[in-house]
Design an enzyme around this catalytic site. Structure first.
Site, mmCIF file in Angstrom:
data_model
loop_
_atom_site.group_PDB
_atom_site.id
_atom_site.type_symbol
_atom_site.label_atom_id
_atom_site.label_comp_id
_atom_site.label_asym_id
_atom_site.label_seq_id
_atom_site.Cartn_x
_atom_site.Cartn_y
_atom_site.Cartn_z
ATOM 1 N N ASP A 1 37.549 35.812 49.353
ATOM 2 C CA ASP A 1 38.588 36.785 49.042
ATOM 3 C C ASP A 1 39.829 36.464 49.879
ATOM 4 O OD1 ASP A 1 40.212 39.096 48.787
ATOM 5 O OD2 ASP A 1 38.453 40.361 48.477
ATOM 6 N N LYS B 1 47.385 40.816 51.603
ATOM 7 C CA LYS B 1 48.274 41.665 52.398
ATOM 8 C C LYS B 1 48.120 41.350 53.890
ATOM 9 C CE LYS B 1 48.298 45.418 49.032
ATOM 10 N NZ LYS B 1 48.029 46.856 48.763
ATOM 11 N N ASP C 1 41.389 28.188 45.488
ATOM 12 C CA ASP C 1 42.501 27.898 44.575
ATOM 13 C C ASP C 1 43.751 28.653 45.015
ATOM 14 O OD1 ASP C 1 41.547 30.509 43.817
ATOM 15 O OD2 ASP C 1 42.819 30.314 42.035
ATOM 16 N N GLU D 1 31.239 28.956 40.082
ATOM 17 C CA GLU D 1 31.664 29.595 38.842
ATOM 18 C C GLU D 1 33.169 29.866 38.859
ATOM 19 O OE1 GLU D 1 27.319 30.681 39.403
ATOM 20 O OE2 GLU D 1 29.089 30.685 40.692
ATOM 21 N N TYR D 2 33.679 30.360 39.983
ATOM 22 C CA TYR D 2 35.115 30.614 40.104
ATOM 23 C C TYR D 2 35.907 29.321 39.961
ATOM 24 C CZ TYR D 2 34.744 35.484 41.702
ATOM 25 O OH TYR D 2 34.525 36.835 41.783
ATOM 26 N N GLU D 3 35.417 28.279 40.576
ATOM 27 C CA GLU D 3 36.117 26.998 40.539
ATOM 28 C C GLU D 3 36.256 26.489 39.114
ATOM 29 O OE1 GLU D 3 35.730 22.589 42.662
ATOM 30 O OE2 GLU D 3 34.368 24.222 43.178
#
Length: 212
Positions: free
Chosen positions: A118, A122, A154, A192-194
């Site tokens: 994550d 901020k 990313d 999976e995100y990649e």
């Protein structure tokens, strides 16, 4: 994206202590007993649905792998896959990655992986980033002297922040890529995100480092 809770998760996790634990502190310094062989221990912090850690365990039977994930609704997906594959060099931990020194003894880990953590964009949330100095201090403590940390994202902002954090903390950069998928010469098992971000045309940033 909020994940739907899975009511069966807690029961299924409790039913398979041979593959997963929710009390990792009980095994501090004794993780090798969870595996068929004593081999270098690799740990992924934030394993998500598990594609990376499962494929790494398949590709590297000479190493033992621990996938650490806090969300029961996510780690249950890895457990269900492990119940089918039954990899002897893979074990799962449902716990928060902010307490690694409670789970692992000094110098117990050979390699750590941070994949698509994550970004907490901020500024007031900077302390929650997994590359913030308090986390780096934990990583250095549990890693072996020759051990390393691999970090993929990313998110350019998180990558730039992390480079600065790594440099100020005192680390040695071993390898670095600003577009990992352009390097066809090295092994790269995707998360999976990649896969999703790569299809969208996002460059994948990657660094491998050691602590001094």
């Amino acid at each position: 994206m909020r994940l739907r809770k899975k009511p069966r998760a807690a029961g299924e996790i409790a039913a398979h202590p041979e593959y997963i634990t929710i009390t990792p502190a009980a095994f501090k310094g004794q993780w090798q007993e969870k595996f068929a062989k004593k081999q270098p221990l690799h740990v992924e912090i934030g394993s998500g649905k598990g594609r990376f850690i499962i494929e790494m365990a398949k590709a590297h039977p000479e190493c033992n792998f621990i996938g650490l994930e806090i969300q029961s609704s996510v780690i249950i997906m890895i457990l269900e896959k492990q119940l089918v594959t039954q990899l002897p060099n893979l074990y799962l931990v449902q716990a928060n990655g902010n307490a690694l020194t409670d789970y692992f003894a000094p110098n117990e880990v050979a390699q750590l992986y941070l994949n698509f953590s994550d970004p907490w964009p901020k500024n007031r949330h900077a302390k929650r980033r997994l590359t913030y100095p308090t986390f780096l201090k934990m990583y250095r403590q549990v890693l072996q002297p020759a051990g390393n940390l691999q970090f993929k994202t990313d998110n350019r902002g998180l990558f730039e922040y992390s480079l600065l954090s790594f440099n100020q903390f005192g680390t040695k950069f071993i390898e670095l890529s600003l577009d990992l998928h352009q390097n066809k010469q090295r092994e790269n098992i995707e998360t999976e995100y990649e896969q999703r971000f790569s299809r969208l045309g996002h460059p994948i940033y990657w660094i491998k480092l050691q602590f001094k």
